[in-house]
Design an enzyme around this catalytic site. Structure first.
Site, PDB file in Angstrom:
ATOM      1  N   LYS A 165      51.736  62.054  45.054  1.00 54.41           N
ATOM      2  CA  LYS A 165      50.645  61.980  46.060  1.00 54.41           C
ATOM      3  C   LYS A 165      50.605  63.191  46.792  1.00 54.41           C
ATOM      4  O   LYS A 165      51.558  64.256  46.656  1.00 54.41           O
ATOM      5  CB  LYS A 165      50.984  60.906  46.891  1.00 54.41           C
ATOM      6  CG  LYS A 165      50.924  59.436  46.402  1.00 54.41           C
ATOM      7  CD  LYS A 165      50.985  58.409  47.575  1.00 54.41           C
ATOM      8  CE  LYS A 165      50.696  56.954  46.910  1.00 54.41           C
ATOM      9  NZ  LYS A 165      49.247  56.772  46.506  1.00 54.41           N
ATOM     10  N   HIS A 195      46.103  46.543  36.381  1.00 53.75           N
ATOM     11  CA  HIS A 195      44.603  46.976  36.229  1.00 53.75           C
ATOM     12  C   HIS A 195      44.705  48.389  35.412  1.00 53.75           C
ATOM     13  O   HIS A 195      43.691  48.742  34.744  1.00 53.75           O
ATOM     14  CB  HIS A 195      44.028  47.119  37.468  1.00 53.75           C
ATOM     15  CG  HIS A 195      44.551  48.573  38.278  1.00 53.75           C
ATOM     16  ND1 HIS A 195      45.746  48.512  38.995  1.00 53.75           N
ATOM     17  CD2 HIS A 195      43.876  49.693  38.460  1.00 53.75           C
ATOM     18  CE1 HIS A 195      45.938  49.715  39.453  1.00 53.75           C
ATOM     19  NE2 HIS A 195      44.858  50.413  39.179  1.00 53.75           N
ATOM     20  N   HIS A 229      52.425  51.104  35.511  1.00 51.58           N
ATOM     21  CA  HIS A 229      51.367  51.895  34.849  1.00 51.58           C
ATOM     22  C   HIS A 229      51.918  52.896  33.682  1.00 51.58           C
ATOM     23  O   HIS A 229      51.354  52.843  32.642  1.00 51.58           O
ATOM     24  CB  HIS A 229      50.956  52.548  35.866  1.00 51.58           C
ATOM     25  CG  HIS A 229      49.950  51.557  36.939  1.00 51.58           C
ATOM     26  ND1 HIS A 229      49.754  50.360  36.899  1.00 51.58           N
ATOM     27  CD2 HIS A 229      49.937  51.866  38.323  1.00 51.58           C
ATOM     28  CE1 HIS A 229      49.349  49.934  37.817  1.00 51.58           C
ATOM     29  NE2 HIS A 229      49.319  50.775  38.823  1.00 51.58           N
ATOM     30  N   ARG A 252      43.824  30.226  53.539  1.00 53.40           N
ATOM     31  CA  ARG A 252      44.563  29.540  54.705  1.00 53.40           C
ATOM     32  C   ARG A 252      43.501  29.159  55.667  1.00 53.40           C
ATOM     33  O   ARG A 252      43.883  28.106  56.467  1.00 53.40           O
ATOM     34  CB  ARG A 252      45.695  30.253  55.058  1.00 53.40           C
ATOM     35  CG  ARG A 252      46.756  30.553  54.154  1.00 53.40           C
ATOM     36  CD  ARG A 252      48.122  31.114  55.017  1.00 53.40           C
ATOM     37  NE  ARG A 252      48.717  30.220  55.994  1.00 53.40           N
ATOM     38  CZ  ARG A 252      49.415  29.358  55.777  1.00 53.40           C
ATOM     39  NH1 ARG A 252      50.028  29.184  54.224  1.00 53.40           N
ATOM     40  NH2 ARG A 252      50.027  28.532  56.753  1.00 53.40           N
ATOM     41  N   GLU A 272      47.558  62.402  42.593  1.00 52.34           N
ATOM     42  CA  GLU A 272      46.345  61.976  43.396  1.00 52.34           C
ATOM     43  C   GLU A 272      46.425  63.023  44.800  1.00 52.34           C
ATOM     44  O   GLU A 272      47.590  63.487  45.261  1.00 52.34           O
ATOM     45  CB  GLU A 272      46.990  60.529  44.140  1.00 52.34           C
ATOM     46  CG  GLU A 272      47.014  59.449  43.060  1.00 52.34           C
ATOM     47  CD  GLU A 272      47.452  58.211  43.578  1.00 52.34           C
ATOM     48  OE1 GLU A 272      47.900  58.199  44.732  1.00 52.34           O
ATOM     49  OE2 GLU A 272      47.472  57.349  42.721  1.00 52.34           O
ATOM     50  N   ASP A 288      56.109  52.192  42.423  1.00 55.95           N
ATOM     51  CA  ASP A 288      54.670  51.852  42.450  1.00 55.95           C
ATOM     52  C   ASP A 288      53.773  52.282  41.242  1.00 55.95           C
ATOM     53  O   ASP A 288      52.776  51.714  40.808  1.00 55.95           O
ATOM     54  CB  ASP A 288      54.124  52.764  43.834  1.00 55.95           C
ATOM     55  CG  ASP A 288      52.719  52.280  44.184  1.00 55.95           C
ATOM     56  OD1 ASP A 288      52.460  51.174  44.078  1.00 55.95           O
ATOM     57  OD2 ASP A 288      51.928  53.256  44.565  1.00 55.95           O
TER      58      ASP A 288
END
Length: 425
Positions: A311, A165, A225, A44, A201, A220
């Protein structure tokens, strides 16, 4: 030498600067680009080519890398406001239709429909066009379908590449490669007694508090995944990899909703999460989730799939452990280029270690490289997403109705075996 044009919407954003341009550079180093291959950076902001390249070099240091200056000659900047049809007219003047033309949507899904429509209205939806879409692709089944419907009015399923990914990680790729290249494993596959898919994690939500608080660990990590990894393990391998996605759809459609939430689902939140920046002070968002899932297929009926993500754990871990009858086990390490395979039986213990010495593209580079020649099998089909959301929505409904309590755990100090005991009983 690769011949393509790529238009990157959201080129000044965080993902583009951290991952995408570096991944395109990696492809360039490995395979090279034809002289007229172009990367059209779009945003933009009103920037000149020189101003954008200066920003890119400041963020990535690409100019100081091997052949970095050569790579940068393929990049130009074009201001495109996604809600401004005239900007797309300018884009259409420089785009081509005689080679792969890739549009990477590194933008909010709220702009997907408008962007797709503006591309189509400027004849940029021809046979060589591909769209790469970034997650999140929906918040539930309903919004997932709405996003697809808004794009499918202008583009066909075979033109759409939904990027995850995780599917580009070497460890995940190894699951498919080992199954394809080791017939003995396919014999063992009929003797699987349990599967554990785990991504832990040590980090918390860091600067993603506002975003994470709206989605949680289930949306998430599990919805995309972990369920994608599950499908690679449980699918029947087709003769042609072009049919792999159809086989994965079949698997995901057989996911069974929990019969007893208290014995099949555990959710928790790390202590101090509600004090994170831009997190609601009474948040019920889970940062830990563990699921004992089952498939209704002849091969895997009654076989538990343990899906675990959290997490602020004591260690980083990304692995798949497959348990076979007669105490055999097989373990993949998803975040490494190393495969450690341990097969045991009562009489002849066997340890195999395979180290892949070949250079391997990083996940985003691997998937971008696959999209150029139109290889879909490392990208999710719409029906895969819908099947996964059907399963995830049943869990979300259970969370809303408190079918399983929201536990609390101490950061970096969770006793996993005690915490997960209900799932393994």
């Amino acid at each position: 030498m690769l011949d393509f044009d790529l238009v990157l919407f959201g080129a000044t954003g965080d993902l583009a600067m951290r991952k995408l341009f570096v991944s395109l550079y990696e492809i360039y180093i490995h395979y090279g680009f034809k002289n007229d291959s172009r990367i059209i950076a779009s945003g933009r902001k009103e920037l000149s080519n020189e101003e954008f390249l200066a920003l890119l070099c400041e963020k990535t240091q690409l100019h100081s890398r091997e052949k970095g200056e050569e790579f940068l000659t393929h990049i130009s900047y074009l201001r495109v406001r996604l809600d401004n049809p005239k900007d797309f007219e300018e884009l259409s003047k420089i785009a081509t239709n005689n080679k792969p033309l890739i549009f990477y949507f590194s933008i909010s899904p709220s702009f997907f429909a408008t962007t797709a429509q503006n591309l189509a209205q400027n004849a940029l939806n021809h046979a060589n066009t591909r769209l790469i879409l970034e997650k999140p692709l929906g918040h539930d089944l309903k919004t997932c379908k709405e996003i697809f419907q808004s794009i499918s009015a202008f583009f066909k399923e075979e033109q759409i590449f939904r990027i995850d990914h995780y599917l580009g990680k070497k460890g995940v790729q190894n699951i498919l490669e080992l199954r394809l290249n080791n017939p003995i494993l396919n014999i063992l596959w009929d003797q699987i007694s349990a599967v554990e898919i785990c991504v832990y994690e040590t980090l918390g939500v860091e600067e993603r508090g506002e975003f994470y608080d709206k989605i949680g660990a289930l949306r998430d990590m599990v919805q995309n995944h972990l369920l994608q990894v599950l499908s690679l393990i449980a699918t029947d391998l087709p003769n042609d990899l072009k049919d792999l996605r159809q086989e994965k759809i079949k698997v995901l459609k057989t996911l069974q909703p929990p019969k007893d939430f208290t014995k099949q689902v555990i959710r928790a939140q790390y202590q101090g999460y509600r004090d994170e920046n831009k997190v609601h002070k009474e948040s019920q968002t889970e940062t830990f989730v563990a699921i004992k899932a089952f498939l209704d297929t002849p091969k895997f009926k009654g076989v538990p799939f343990y899906l675990k993500h959290a997490k602020k754990m004591p260690r980083n871990q990304a692995s798949v452990k497959i348990h076979f009858n007669a105490v055999n086990t097989l373990e993949f390490f998803l975040s490494q280029d190393k495969i450690t395979l341990t097969l045991k039986d009562h009489q002849n213990p066997l340890i195999l270690e395979t180290h892949n010495k070949q250079e391997f593209l990083q996940p985003y580079a691997k998937l971008l490289y696959d999209a150029i020649p139109n290889n879909h099998y490392n990208f999710a089909h719409q029906l895969e997403l819908e099947a996964s959301w059907v399963f995830i929505d049943t869990l979300i409904e259970g969370f809303i109705n408190n079918a399983t309590p929201l536990y609390s755990y101490e950061s970096h100090n969770l006793n996993e075996s005690e915490f997960l005991k209900p799932l393994y009983q």
